[in-house]
Design a protein around this motif. Sequence first.
Motif, PDB file in Angstrom:
ATOM      1  N   LEU A  43       9.920  -1.624  -6.152  1.00  0.00           N
ATOM      2  CA  LEU A  43       9.021  -0.504  -5.894  1.00  0.00           C
ATOM      3  C   LEU A  43       7.573  -0.978  -5.836  1.00  0.00           C
ATOM      4  O   LEU A  43       7.244  -2.086  -6.269  1.00  0.00           O
ATOM      5  CB  LEU A  43       9.170   0.557  -6.996  1.00  0.00           C
ATOM      6  N   THR A  44       6.730  -0.116  -5.302  1.00  0.00           N
ATOM      7  CA  THR A  44       5.312  -0.431  -5.174  1.00  0.00           C
ATOM      8  C   THR A  44       4.534   0.095  -6.372  1.00  0.00           C
ATOM      9  O   THR A  44       5.027   0.925  -7.142  1.00  0.00           O
ATOM     10  CB  THR A  44       4.724   0.201  -3.900  1.00  0.00           C
ATOM     11  N   THR A  45       3.293  -0.389  -6.484  1.00  0.00           N
ATOM     12  CA  THR A  45       2.428   0.081  -7.564  1.00  0.00           C
ATOM     13  C   THR A  45       2.185   1.580  -7.447  1.00  0.00           C
ATOM     14  O   THR A  45       2.173   2.307  -8.442  1.00  0.00           O
ATOM     15  CB  THR A  45       1.077  -0.662  -7.529  1.00  0.00           C
ATOM     16  N   GLY A  46       2.001   2.058  -6.220  1.00  0.00           N
ATOM     17  CA  GLY A  46       1.778   3.486  -6.011  1.00  0.00           C
ATOM     18  C   GLY A  46       2.941   4.327  -6.482  1.00  0.00           C
ATOM     19  O   GLY A  46       2.757   5.394  -7.062  1.00  0.00           O
ATOM     20  N   ALA A  47       4.149   3.842  -6.241  1.00  0.00           N
ATOM     21  CA  ALA A  47       5.336   4.580  -6.682  1.00  0.00           C
ATOM     22  C   ALA A  47       5.373   4.661  -8.205  1.00  0.00           C
ATOM     23  O   ALA A  47       5.745   5.686  -8.778  1.00  0.00           O
ATOM     24  CB  ALA A  47       6.591   3.903  -6.163  1.00  0.00           C
ATOM     25  N   MET A  48       4.965   3.579  -8.869  1.00  0.00           N
ATOM     26  CA  MET A  48       4.967   3.601 -10.334  1.00  0.00           C
ATOM     27  C   MET A  48       3.921   4.557 -10.875  1.00  0.00           C
ATOM     28  O   MET A  48       4.189   5.342 -11.788  1.00  0.00           O
ATOM     29  CB  MET A  48       4.713   2.205 -10.885  1.00  0.00           C
ATOM     30  N   PHE A  50       2.769   7.177  -9.740  1.00  0.00           N
ATOM     31  CA  PHE A  50       3.141   8.588  -9.588  1.00  0.00           C
ATOM     32  C   PHE A  50       3.847   9.075 -10.854  1.00  0.00           C
ATOM     33  O   PHE A  50       3.744  10.255 -11.222  1.00  0.00           O
ATOM     34  CB  PHE A  50       4.053   8.780  -8.379  1.00  0.00           C
ATOM     35  N   HIS A  51       4.553   8.171 -11.549  1.00  0.00           N
ATOM     36  CA  HIS A  51       5.321   8.544 -12.736  1.00  0.00           C
ATOM     37  C   HIS A  51       4.680   8.043 -14.032  1.00  0.00           C
ATOM     38  O   HIS A  51       4.709   8.742 -15.051  1.00  0.00           O
ATOM     39  CB  HIS A  51       6.733   7.970 -12.639  1.00  0.00           C
ATOM     40  N   PHE A  52       4.125   6.825 -13.995  1.00  0.00           N
ATOM     41  CA  PHE A  52       3.566   6.218 -15.195  1.00  0.00           C
ATOM     42  C   PHE A  52       2.206   5.613 -14.872  1.00  0.00           C
ATOM     43  O   PHE A  52       2.073   4.867 -13.908  1.00  0.00           O
ATOM     44  CB  PHE A  52       4.501   5.127 -15.729  1.00  0.00           C
ATOM     45  N   LYS A  53       1.230   5.926 -15.697  1.00  0.00           N
ATOM     46  CA  LYS A  53      -0.134   5.476 -15.434  1.00  0.00           C
ATOM     47  C   LYS A  53      -0.404   4.065 -15.948  1.00  0.00           C
ATOM     48  O   LYS A  53      -1.431   3.469 -15.610  1.00  0.00           O
ATOM     49  CB  LYS A  53      -1.143   6.446 -16.075  1.00  0.00           C
TER      50      LYS A  53
END
Length: 250
Positions: A43-48, A50-53
Amino acid sequence: MARQRQERAERTRAALITAAAELFDQGGYHGVGLNAILQRAGLTTGAMYFHFKSKEELARAVIVNQADELQWTREKQGLQQLIDVCQYLAAQMRSDVLFRAGVRLAVEQNEANLLDYSIYDWWAQQFHVHLVEARELGQLRPEVNEAAFAQVMVASFTGTQIMSRLADSWSGLPERIEAMLRCLLPALAPPGVLATLELSGKPLDEEPRADTAGESGGAGPDPGEDAGRTPSEDAGHTPGGDTDGDGAGR
């Protein structure tokens, strides 16, 4: 369409938690970077984000979701159910990566400044349910405080699994948990109740094999041989002793 997006988001979140658990299980919190987690999850950083900062938030998710894949049966009642749950958890610690990683992070969270006690309270609540049921069934000694003993059970299990992790990578944890239960149960129930309970499918009052603790690393050497020795002496380092073999330091 909205439902498909929600399902995709749930799969992404689950993939992140799974990947993080697999890596935290191997390297602990400080031994794992976000890039490694993202690579493992695909997954990409952006996808992460979205769920976890942050990695900290992701680690918290692994801690609080540690029991998500556990499915213990609820066929028994009271103390027998409590025993069965403890033995089930001991077996799962060797195979359930999410559970194992969540427990490891919960123990090590002080090092990562996570400081979230909620998972310990959650486990205490699970044990408390069975202890309350045992009270209703007339299995407990009059002086037993169910809430306090639930906390003791969590602390005992946590300490036992830490020792097993260091000693044998959890291979002997079931035997260690059985020994723990044999020590704790007499404080909970009178002999007449204990005689009705089973450990590992055998009557509780049936003594374990003499070599069981030794097989799991629990027995150790004859305590009489090492009484009064310090850990450094057991490791071969005598405080103030000879450090280079020629008498220096004496």
